[in-house]
Design a protein around this motif. Structure first.
Motif, mmCIF file in Angstrom:
data_model
loop_
_atom_site.group_PDB
_atom_site.id
_atom_site.type_symbol
_atom_site.label_atom_id
_atom_site.label_comp_id
_atom_site.label_asym_id
_atom_site.label_seq_id
_atom_site.Cartn_x
_atom_site.Cartn_y
_atom_site.Cartn_z
ATOM 1 N N VAL A 188 0.841 -1.205 0.000
ATOM 2 C CA VAL A 188 0.000 0.000 0.000
ATOM 3 C C VAL A 188 0.875 1.254 0.000
ATOM 4 C CG1 VAL A 188 -1.758 1.319 1.224
ATOM 5 C CG2 VAL A 188 -1.926 -1.171 1.129
ATOM 6 N N ASP A 189 1.904 1.261 0.835
ATOM 7 C CA ASP A 189 2.829 2.397 0.886
ATOM 8 C C ASP A 189 3.450 2.669 -0.484
ATOM 9 O OD1 ASP A 189 2.392 2.687 3.597
ATOM 10 O OD2 ASP A 189 4.273 1.723 4.201
ATOM 11 N N VAL A 190 3.900 1.589 -1.138
ATOM 12 C CA VAL A 190 4.581 1.729 -2.427
ATOM 13 C C VAL A 190 3.631 2.276 -3.479
ATOM 14 C CG1 VAL A 190 5.771 0.490 -4.268
ATOM 15 C CG2 VAL A 190 6.261 -0.068 -1.886
ATOM 16 N N MET A 191 2.414 1.755 -3.533
ATOM 17 C CA MET A 191 1.459 2.213 -4.539
ATOM 18 C C MET A 191 1.017 3.655 -4.282
ATOM 19 S SD MET A 191 1.483 -0.237 -6.552
ATOM 20 C CE MET A 191 3.061 -0.890 -5.971
ATOM 21 N N GLU A 192 0.865 4.007 -3.015
ATOM 22 C CA GLU A 192 0.519 5.385 -2.670
ATOM 23 C C GLU A 192 1.620 6.338 -3.145
ATOM 24 O OE1 GLU A 192 -1.172 7.782 1.206
ATOM 25 O OE2 GLU A 192 0.319 6.195 1.528
ATOM 26 N N GLU A 193 2.853 5.957 -2.900
ATOM 27 C CA GLU A 193 3.984 6.785 -3.321
ATOM 28 C C GLU A 193 4.071 6.871 -4.839
ATOM 29 O OE1 GLU A 193 8.576 5.988 -2.814
ATOM 30 O OE2 GLU A 193 7.723 6.715 -0.930
ATOM 31 N N LEU A 194 3.797 5.754 -5.521
ATOM 32 C CA LEU A 194 3.841 5.759 -6.980
ATOM 33 C C LEU A 194 2.821 6.727 -7.566
ATOM 34 C CD1 LEU A 194 4.898 4.545 -9.657
ATOM 35 C CD2 LEU A 194 3.081 2.825 -9.456
ATOM 36 N N VAL A 195 1.617 6.703 -7.059
ATOM 37 C CA VAL A 195 0.588 7.607 -7.572
ATOM 38 C C VAL A 195 0.985 9.054 -7.325
ATOM 39 C CG1 VAL A 195 -1.801 8.369 -7.294
ATOM 40 C CG2 VAL A 195 -1.276 5.928 -7.396
ATOM 41 N N LYS A 196 1.505 9.347 -6.147
ATOM 42 C CA LYS A 196 1.925 10.718 -5.834
ATOM 43 C C LYS A 196 3.032 11.185 -6.773
ATOM 44 C CE LYS A 196 0.790 10.563 -0.885
ATOM 45 N NZ LYS A 196 1.345 10.542 0.495
#
Length: 239
Positions: A193-201
């Motif tokens: 979840v952390d990685v995907m959140e960062e990717l979108v940002k």
């Protein structure tokens, strides 16, 4: 004081906030392509990829997952092969990517590398990966390792992708998914979840300025030199 005698002034210009912070912004959902590296019926890299896709969708992204089944080995088919063309079209469409691979013999799988190898650095005068974002993930059969994500980072740099700082490595992946293929609640899930959140940002922050971010002085110098050479050749022909 630095000697500036050899600096090509035409190719060296100030970096302004206007170029880094444009007034107009894209409003469509960020487009994310996911690649995974195993064809097993119960492929944990695919299950991780699908879980990442669900999370990305919750964050507002438009997600497509490439199915590598039927993708030929590099150099055994032409770029017009349907699966190759599908992969390249998806890469062109995307604004960011997720690469999810198992670790096999201490490295990414051949299938994962083959997919990346089919993506050209230049396609029709356009660099399909340059300046786009990338998140890297791996699944492990045993204890946690980072060999594969480290290798994927090297490839991401070579493909001129903006690889985000965070990453995911799931240990004992066979024990992290339920019978329906959904990931169980765990710190490993939280990290994805952390990685995907960062990717979108990162994708939202960079997609409108990616050409500016990867614009290189050395390449501008070469382009000007080539243009000058062509102009001089044209003048010589016309004289």
């Amino acid at each position: 004081m630095t000697d500036t005698a050899n600096i090509q002034d035409e190719s060296l210009h100030p970096i302004t906030t206007d170029s880094l912070f444009p007034q107009d912004h894209s409003t469509h959902a960020p487009r994310i392509l996911i690649l995974y590296g195993s064809l097993r019926e119960r492929s944990y890299s695919r299950l991780s990829a699908e879980e990442a896709g669900r999370i990305l969708s919750r964050f507002g992204a438009e997600v497509r997952i490439f199915d590598p089944q039927g993708l030929p080995q590099v150099d055994t088919a032409e770029p017009g092969h349907p699966k190759v063309a599908e992969l390249r079209d998806l890469v062109t469409w995307s604004e960011g990517m997720v690469w999810s691979s198992p670790e096999r013999h201490g490295a990414m799988t051949g299938l994962m590398k083959s997919q990346i190898d089919w993506i050209p650095l230049s396609l029709g005068g356009v660099r399909p990966t340059q300046g786009k974002t990338l998140a890297v993930m791996q699944v492990c059969g045993g204890s946690q390792s980072f060999n594969t994500v480290n290798q994927l980072r090297i490839l991401g740099r070579w493909m001129r992708l903006l690889t985000i700082p965070n990453q995911s490595s799931v240990a004992r992946a066979w024990d992290e998914f339920d019978d329906e293929g959904r990931m169980k609640p765990s710190p490993y899930y939280n990290r994805i979840v952390d990685v995907m959140e960062e990717l979108v940002k990162f994708t939202l922050l960079t997609r409108d300025i990616r050409d500016h971010l990867v614009d290189r002085y050395s390449e501008r110098v070469e382009s000007r030199a080539d243009l000058s050479k062509r102009v001089n050749q044209s003048k010589a022909v016309g004289s």
